[in-house]
Design a protein around this motif. Structure first.
Motif, PDB file in Angstrom:
ATOM      1  N   TYR A 145       0.780  -1.213  -0.023  1.00 15.81           N
ATOM      2  CA  TYR A 145       0.145  -0.040   0.072  1.00 15.81           C
ATOM      3  C   TYR A 145       0.857   1.256  -0.003  1.00 15.81           C
ATOM      4  O   TYR A 145       1.823   1.289   0.483  1.00 15.81           O
ATOM      5  N   ASP A 146       0.399   2.366  -0.440  1.00  9.16           N
ATOM      6  CA  ASP A 146       0.979   3.601  -0.613  1.00  9.16           C
ATOM      7  C   ASP A 146       0.287   4.695   0.232  1.00  9.16           C
ATOM      8  O   ASP A 146      -0.881   5.154  -0.342  1.00  9.16           O
ATOM      9  N   ALA A 147       0.525   4.910   1.280  1.00  7.04           N
ATOM     10  CA  ALA A 147      -0.185   5.806   2.199  1.00  7.04           C
ATOM     11  C   ALA A 147      -1.592   5.799   2.036  1.00  7.04           C
ATOM     12  O   ALA A 147      -2.368   6.738   1.743  1.00  7.04           O
ATOM     13  N   HIS A 148      -2.148   4.658   2.368  1.00 10.42           N
ATOM     14  CA  HIS A 148      -3.609   4.397   2.263  1.00 10.42           C
ATOM     15  C   HIS A 148      -4.450   5.169   3.284  1.00 10.42           C
ATOM     16  O   HIS A 148      -3.977   5.388   4.502  1.00 10.42           O
ATOM     17  N   PRO A 149      -5.371   6.174   2.925  1.00 11.74           N
ATOM     18  CA  PRO A 149      -6.241   6.988   3.932  1.00 11.74           C
ATOM     19  C   PRO A 149      -7.001   6.391   4.767  1.00 11.74           C
ATOM     20  O   PRO A 149      -7.417   6.998   5.616  1.00 11.74           O
ATOM     21  N   VAL A 150      -7.511   5.164   4.496  1.00 12.63           N
ATOM     22  CA  VAL A 150      -8.611   4.494   5.227  1.00 12.63           C
ATOM     23  C   VAL A 150      -7.912   3.509   6.019  1.00 12.63           C
ATOM     24  O   VAL A 150      -8.221   3.213   7.284  1.00 12.63           O
ATOM     25  N   VAL A 151      -7.094   2.463   5.422  1.00 15.33           N
ATOM     26  CA  VAL A 151      -6.714   1.183   6.154  1.00 15.33           C
ATOM     27  C   VAL A 151      -5.138   1.584   6.664  1.00 15.33           C
ATOM     28  O   VAL A 151      -4.375   2.097   5.845  1.00 15.33           O
ATOM     29  N   PRO A 152      -4.680   0.964   7.627  1.00 12.18           N
ATOM     30  CA  PRO A 152      -3.294   1.190   8.236  1.00 12.18           C
ATOM     31  C   PRO A 152      -2.410   0.156   7.575  1.00 12.18           C
ATOM     32  O   PRO A 152      -1.367  -0.264   8.495  1.00 12.18           O
ATOM     33  N   PHE A 153      -2.382  -0.381   6.256  1.00  9.64           N
ATOM     34  CA  PHE A 153      -1.845  -1.494   5.975  1.00  9.64           C
ATOM     35  C   PHE A 153      -0.535  -0.731   5.241  1.00  9.64           C
ATOM     36  O   PHE A 153      -0.744  -0.064   4.406  1.00  9.64           O
ATOM     37  N   ALA A 154       0.545  -1.378   5.492  1.00 10.52           N
ATOM     38  CA  ALA A 154       1.720  -1.391   4.487  1.00 10.52           C
ATOM     39  C   ALA A 154       1.781  -2.491   3.542  1.00 10.52           C
ATOM     40  O   ALA A 154       2.142  -2.114   2.448  1.00 10.52           O
ATOM     41  N   ILE A 155       1.697  -3.759   4.303  1.00  8.23           N
ATOM     42  CA  ILE A 155       1.645  -4.809   3.138  1.00  8.23           C
ATOM     43  C   ILE A 155       0.448  -5.586   3.638  1.00  8.23           C
ATOM     44  O   ILE A 155       0.108  -5.906   4.810  1.00  8.23           O
ATOM     45  N   TYR A 156      -0.055  -6.259   2.686  1.00 11.29           N
ATOM     46  CA  TYR A 156      -1.263  -7.291   2.798  1.00 11.29           C
ATOM     47  C   TYR A 156      -0.919  -8.354   1.851  1.00 11.29           C
ATOM     48  O   TYR A 156      -0.882  -8.183   0.722  1.00 11.29           O
ATOM     49  N   VAL A 157      -0.834  -9.487   2.544  1.00 11.17           N
ATOM     50  CA  VAL A 157      -0.487 -10.811   1.829  1.00 11.17           C
ATOM     51  C   VAL A 157      -1.620 -11.731   1.963  1.00 11.17           C
ATOM     52  O   VAL A 157      -2.075 -12.007   3.117  1.00 11.17           O
ATOM     53  N   ASP A 158      -2.345 -11.915   0.808  1.00 11.74           N
ATOM     54  CA  ASP A 158      -3.363 -13.056   0.575  1.00 11.74           C
ATOM     55  C   ASP A 158      -2.623 -14.345   0.280  1.00 11.74           C
ATOM     56  O   ASP A 158      -1.766 -14.409  -0.521  1.00 11.74           O
ATOM     57  N   ILE A 159      -2.940 -15.459   1.429  1.00 13.30           N
ATOM     58  CA  ILE A 159      -2.552 -16.822   1.118  1.00 13.30           C
ATOM     59  C   ILE A 159      -3.414 -17.289   0.023  1.00 13.30           C
ATOM     60  O   ILE A 159      -4.650 -17.162   0.269  1.00 13.30           O
ATOM     61  N   ALA A 160      -2.629 -17.993  -0.901  1.00 13.66           N
ATOM     62  CA  ALA A 160      -3.649 -18.436  -2.022  1.00 13.66           C
ATOM     63  C   ALA A 160      -3.056 -19.727  -2.817  1.00 13.66           C
ATOM     64  O   ALA A 160      -1.917 -20.045  -2.308  1.00 13.66           O
ATOM     65  N   THR A 161      -3.725 -20.059  -3.550  1.00 14.95           N
ATOM     66  CA  THR A 161      -3.105 -21.232  -4.189  1.00 14.95           C
ATOM     67  C   THR A 161      -1.806 -20.310  -5.287  1.00 14.95           C
ATOM     68  O   THR A 161      -2.014 -19.198  -5.355  1.00 14.95           O
ATOM     69  N   ILE A 162      -0.980 -21.315  -5.853  1.00 17.52           N
ATOM     70  CA  ILE A 162      -0.158 -20.483  -6.831  1.00 17.52           C
ATOM     71  C   ILE A 162      -0.651 -19.759  -7.820  1.00 17.52           C
ATOM     72  O   ILE A 162      -1.527 -20.294  -8.725  1.00 17.52           O
ATOM     73  N   PRO A 163      -0.614 -18.409  -7.811  1.00 16.39           N
ATOM     74  CA  PRO A 163      -1.039 -17.457  -8.945  1.00 16.39           C
ATOM     75  C   PRO A 163      -0.703 -17.972 -10.295  1.00 16.39           C
ATOM     76  O   PRO A 163       0.323 -18.398 -10.733  1.00 16.39           O
ATOM     77  N   GLU A 164      -1.549 -17.751 -11.494  1.00 16.02           N
ATOM     78  CA  GLU A 164      -1.575 -18.219 -12.919  1.00 16.02           C
ATOM     79  C   GLU A 164      -1.428 -17.098 -13.441  1.00 16.02           C
ATOM     80  O   GLU A 164      -2.520 -16.313 -13.440  1.00 16.02           O
TER      81      GLU A 164
END
Length: 169
Positions: A68-87
Motif C-alpha cells: 500500500y501507498d499511504a492509504h488514507p483509510v486502512v493502516p496497512f503497509a503490506i497485505y498478503v493473501d495466502i492463495a493457490t499459486i497464481p496463474e
C-alpha cells in the motif's frame, strides 16, 4: 499491459477482481499496479483503491502481496493473501484465495488474520488436506519472511516498481 485480476474462493465462488497494470518481472515474480481509482468488485464488498498500490505475484509461491501507498483509510503497509499459486497469462492473473492473510501495518504490527475463516471454510467447502497444510506452511513462511526483512517484502523494492508505474503514466 492490462490484466484482469480474478481471485476466487474455493470451489470457484467469485471473490475480488479488478483490472491491473502489468509492470514487469524480476527474480521475485511479476509486479502489477493497482492504480488509485481502480474499482474492485465481486468480494464481500466492492471498493475503490485510494492510492497507487503495487502487487507482487510470485511464480512458484502461494500468495499475492499488495504494498500500500499511504492509504488514507486502512493502516496497512503490506497485505498478503495466502492463495493457490497464481496463474498468469497475457491477459489474466488468477488464484484461489485461501482465507489466511499476513498483514504488516504502518506502525510495524505484524499479524496473521482470518484464521477463524480458514478453519470454518475448511469444513464448509471441503478443503483437501494437502491444500490446508500448504496454506498453513505458506502463511507461516510469509510471516517469518516479513518479520526477518526478506528482500521480496521490502517496501523500498515495491517503491521502485511504484515509481516505474508513475513514470509510465
Amino acid at each position: 499491459d492490462l490484466l484482469a485480476g480474478r481471485y476466487t474462493k474455493w470451489g470457484g465462488r467469485r471473490h475480488h477482481g479488478a483490472s491491473l497494470v502489468y509492470l514487469g518481472a524480476d527474480q521475485h515474480g511479476h509486479w502489477l499496479a493497482d492504480p488509485a481509482g481502480n474499482h474492485w468488485s465481486g468480494g464481500p464488498a466492492e471498493f475503490t483503491s485510494k492510492a497507487d498500490n503495487i502487487l507482487l505475484v510470485p511464480v512458484e509461491r502461494g500468495f499475492t502481496a499488495m504494498f500500500y501507498d499511504a492509504h488514507p483509510v486502512v493502516p496497512f503497509a503490506i497485505y498478503v493473501d495466502i492463495a493457490t499459486i497464481p496463474e498468469l497469462t497475457a491477459t489474466t492473473v488468477t488464484a484461489v484465495d485461501l482465507d489466511l492473510d499476513v498483514i504488516l501495518e504502518v506502525d510495524g504490527r505484524l499479524f496473521i488474520d482470518d484464521e477463524d475463516e480458514f478453519a470454518e471454510n475448511q469444513v464448509a467447502y471441503g478443503y483437501p488436506a494437502d491444500v490446508i497444510a500448504t496454506a498453513e506452511a505458506e502463511c507461516q513462511q510469509v510471516y517469518d519472511e516479513i518479520r526477518s526483512g526478506a528482500a521480496h517484502f521490502d517496501p523500498e523494492l515495491a517503491a521502485i516498481w511504484r515509481e516505474r508505474f508513475r513514470s509510465r503514466r
